[in-house]
Design an enzyme around this catalytic site. Structure first.
Site, PDB file in Angstrom:
ATOM      1  N   HIS A 113      11.356  76.903  65.565  1.00  0.00           N
ATOM      2  CA  HIS A 113      12.394  76.023  65.493  1.00  0.00           C
ATOM      3  C   HIS A 113      13.659  76.130  66.521  1.00  0.00           C
ATOM      4  O   HIS A 113      13.227  77.022  67.691  1.00  0.00           O
ATOM      5  CB  HIS A 113      13.213  76.310  64.158  1.00  0.00           C
ATOM      6  CG  HIS A 113      13.526  77.832  63.996  1.00  0.00           C
ATOM      7  ND1 HIS A 113      13.660  78.275  62.679  1.00  0.00           N
ATOM      8  CD2 HIS A 113      13.737  78.727  64.618  1.00  0.00           C
ATOM      9  CE1 HIS A 113      13.649  79.599  62.660  1.00  0.00           C
ATOM     10  NE2 HIS A 113      13.923  79.635  64.026  1.00  0.00           N
ATOM     11  N   ALA A 153      -0.615  72.976  80.484  1.00  0.00           N
ATOM     12  CA  ALA A 153      -0.130  74.376  80.603  1.00  0.00           C
ATOM     13  C   ALA A 153       1.354  74.546  80.996  1.00  0.00           C
ATOM     14  O   ALA A 153       1.822  73.881  81.787  1.00  0.00           O
ATOM     15  CB  ALA A 153      -1.064  75.368  81.548  1.00  0.00           C
ATOM     16  N   ILE A 158      10.286  69.091  73.724  1.00  0.00           N
ATOM     17  CA  ILE A 158      11.330  69.208  72.972  1.00  0.00           C
ATOM     18  C   ILE A 158      11.687  67.792  72.453  1.00  0.00           C
ATOM     19  O   ILE A 158      12.724  67.538  71.554  1.00  0.00           O
ATOM     20  CB  ILE A 158      12.524  69.702  73.838  1.00  0.00           C
ATOM     21  CG1 ILE A 158      12.631  68.935  74.916  1.00  0.00           C
ATOM     22  CG2 ILE A 158      12.601  71.238  73.819  1.00  0.00           C
ATOM     23  CD1 ILE A 158      14.047  69.124  75.995  1.00  0.00           C
TER      24      ILE A 158
HETATM   25  C1  LIG Z   1      -7.489  82.338  81.050  1.00  0.00           C
HETATM   26  C2  LIG Z   1      -7.707  80.933  80.870  1.00  0.00           C
HETATM   27  O1  LIG Z   1      -8.395  80.142  81.713  1.00  0.00           O
HETATM   28  S1  LIG Z   1      -6.561  80.148  79.796  1.00  0.00           S
HETATM   29  C3  LIG Z   1      -6.845  78.468  80.050  1.00  0.00           C
HETATM   30  C4  LIG Z   1      -5.682  77.901  80.717  1.00  0.00           C
HETATM   31  N1  LIG Z   1      -5.644  76.290  80.920  1.00  0.00           N
HETATM   32  C5  LIG Z   1      -5.116  75.206  80.273  1.00  0.00           C
HETATM   33  O2  LIG Z   1      -4.160  75.789  79.476  1.00  0.00           O
HETATM   34  C6  LIG Z   1      -5.420  74.141  80.584  1.00  0.00           C
HETATM   35  C7  LIG Z   1      -4.235  72.822  80.129  1.00  0.00           C
HETATM   36  N2  LIG Z   1      -4.585  71.780  81.044  1.00  0.00           N
HETATM   37  C8  LIG Z   1      -3.819  71.389  81.869  1.00  0.00           C
HETATM   38  O3  LIG Z   1      -2.518  71.661  82.141  1.00  0.00           O
HETATM   39  C9  LIG Z   1      -4.194  70.157  82.756  1.00  0.00           C
HETATM   40  O4  LIG Z   1      -3.391  70.291  84.155  1.00  0.00           O
HETATM   41  C10 LIG Z   1      -3.926  68.698  82.009  1.00  0.00           C
HETATM   42  C11 LIG Z   1      -4.772  68.423  80.850  1.00  0.00           C
HETATM   43  C12 LIG Z   1      -2.402  68.625  81.426  1.00  0.00           C
HETATM   44  C13 LIG Z   1      -4.054  67.454  82.950  1.00  0.00           C
HETATM   45  O5  LIG Z   1      -5.223  67.659  83.483  1.00  0.00           O
HETATM   46  P1  LIG Z   1      -5.781  66.290  84.330  1.00  0.00           P
HETATM   47  O6  LIG Z   1      -5.959  65.432  83.304  1.00  0.00           O
HETATM   48  O7  LIG Z   1      -6.860  66.480  85.356  1.00  0.00           O
HETATM   49  O8  LIG Z   1      -4.344  65.842  85.267  1.00  0.00           O
HETATM   50  P2  LIG Z   1      -4.153  65.950  86.869  1.00  0.00           P
HETATM   51  O9  LIG Z   1      -4.647  67.151  87.508  1.00  0.00           O
HETATM   52  O10 LIG Z   1      -4.771  64.770  87.475  1.00  0.00           O
HETATM   53  O11 LIG Z   1      -2.564  65.909  86.858  1.00  0.00           O
HETATM   54  C14 LIG Z   1      -2.014  64.540  86.599  1.00  0.00           C
HETATM   55  C15 LIG Z   1      -0.459  64.536  86.665  1.00  0.00           C
HETATM   56  O12 LIG Z   1      -0.293  65.965  85.906  1.00  0.00           O
HETATM   57  C16 LIG Z   1       0.545  66.837  86.714  1.00  0.00           C
HETATM   58  N3  LIG Z   1       0.116  68.006  85.942  1.00  0.00           N
HETATM   59  C17 LIG Z   1      -1.006  68.504  85.507  1.00  0.00           C
HETATM   60  N4  LIG Z   1      -1.162  69.629  84.793  1.00  0.00           N
HETATM   61  C18 LIG Z   1       0.088  69.587  84.760  1.00  0.00           C
HETATM   62  C19 LIG Z   1       0.794  70.844  84.177  1.00  0.00           C
HETATM   63  N5  LIG Z   1       0.410  71.846  83.464  1.00  0.00           N
HETATM   64  N6  LIG Z   1       2.314  70.876  84.438  1.00  0.00           N
HETATM   65  C20 LIG Z   1       2.865  70.078  84.975  1.00  0.00           C
HETATM   66  N7  LIG Z   1       2.393  69.277  85.600  1.00  0.00           N
HETATM   67  C21 LIG Z   1       0.757  69.046  85.457  1.00  0.00           C
HETATM   68  C22 LIG Z   1      -0.062  66.725  88.099  1.00  0.00           C
HETATM   69  O13 LIG Z   1       0.891  67.527  89.077  1.00  0.00           O
HETATM   70  C23 LIG Z   1      -0.152  65.148  88.229  1.00  0.00           C
HETATM   71  O14 LIG Z   1       1.255  64.751  88.414  1.00  0.00           O
HETATM   72  P3  LIG Z   1       1.215  63.515  89.580  1.00  0.00           P
HETATM   73  O15 LIG Z   1       0.390  62.401  88.945  1.00  0.00           O
HETATM   74  O16 LIG Z   1       2.770  63.186  89.489  1.00  0.00           O
HETATM   75  O17 LIG Z   1       0.660  64.004  90.819  1.00  0.00           O
END
Ligand SMILES: CC(=O)SCCNC(=O)CCNC(=O)[C@H](O)C(C)(C)COP(=O)(O)OP(=O)(O)OC[C@H]1O[C@@H](n2cnc3c(N)ncnc32)[C@H](O)[C@@H]1OP(=O)(O)O
Length: 188
Positions: A113, A153, A158
């Site tokens: 919250h 990530a 919000i």
């Molecule tokens: C130990 C471990 O491995 S833990 C695992 C940790 N991994 C995660 O949490 C994975 C979470 N996944 C992500 O954050 C991914 O980036 C996703 C799913 C949000 C997007 O992935 P995709 O569909 O491949 O997006 P893509 O890389 O093409 O980016 C698209 C746009 O979003 C932006 N973007 C992507 N991810 C993020 C992010 N986490 N935060 C801010 N912007 C982001 C990119 O900069 C891009 O912006 P633009 O179009 O203005 O240039």
């Protein structure tokens, strides 16, 4: 949101209830263990007699899962089946939150919250089905996350996020033309 705690969970038999996240966390021993313990304290929480008989288990859950592992999934939390926990660390979910079916929660996720200027607290977030929450995400306040949503990530959510979308950034914004990635998580 299709998920309803009262209908979904109460229809299940005892063992199905305990193991409802088991197959979703295949190969993820920590996730399986934590969620098994979480479901077991949810069962204990249902009746006063069980709470009295198994108070030691509630204490064990608090000490082991919450204090030792750093995963706060309160026993009163409403969470649909198929919940996945990856890298269970620093995961904090307020008991007032609602989590739909087949959701993924990763390390350092906070769902809770928001304190208002007058000192009161907002309601907690509601997550639909198939919501994939990335690492280091904060979802705070009276917000609704739709079905089939990916939250990138590090996002700070919000405001409401619509169905079939990807949200990233602080504050979180919905990415256009990204439904392909969303359909991937429907097949998890
Ligand atoms: C130990 C471990 O491995 S833990 C695992 C940790 N991994 C995660 O949490 C994975 C979470 N996944 C992500 O954050 C991914 O980036 C996703 C799913 C949000 C997007 O992935 P995709 O569909 O491949 O997006 P893509 O890389 O093409 O980016 C698209 C746009 O979003 C932006 N973007 C992507 N991810 C993020 C992010 N986490 N935060 C801010 N912007 C982001 C990119 O900069 C891009 O912006 P633009 O179009 O203005 O240039």
């Amino acid at each position: 949101m299709k998920f309803n705690s009262k209908t979904t969970q109460h229809k299940m038999n005892f063992f199905a209830y305990l193991f409802q996240d088991w197959s979703a966390n295949q190969g993820n021993i920590k996730g399986r263990l934590v969620l098994f313990l979480f479901r077991s304290v949810q069962i204990v929480n249902r009746h006063m007699l069980l709470k009295i008989l198994f108070c030691w288990h509630l204490v064990f859950y608090r000490l082991f899962v919450e204090w030792n592992l750093g995963i706060e999934l309160p026993r009163k939390l409403t969470a649909g089946k198929g919940l996945i926990i990856y890298h269970g660390q620093a995961l904090v979910v307020n008991q007032g939150a609602i989590i739909g079916e087949n959701c993924v929660l990763r390390n350092s996720v906070t769902i809770g919250h928001k304190k208002l200027a007058d000192g009161t607290f907002t309601k907690c977030p509601r997550l639909g089905n198939n919501v994939d929450v990335g690492a280091n995400v904060c979802i705070i306040g009276d917000v609704t996350i739709g079905n089939n949503v990916i939250i990138g990530a590090g996002a700070v959510v919000i405001k409401d996020i619509p169905d079939n979308s990807i949200a990233v950034g602080n504050p979180a914004r919905v990415l256009d033309n990204k439904t392909e990635a969303v359909t991937r998580i429907e097949n998890i």
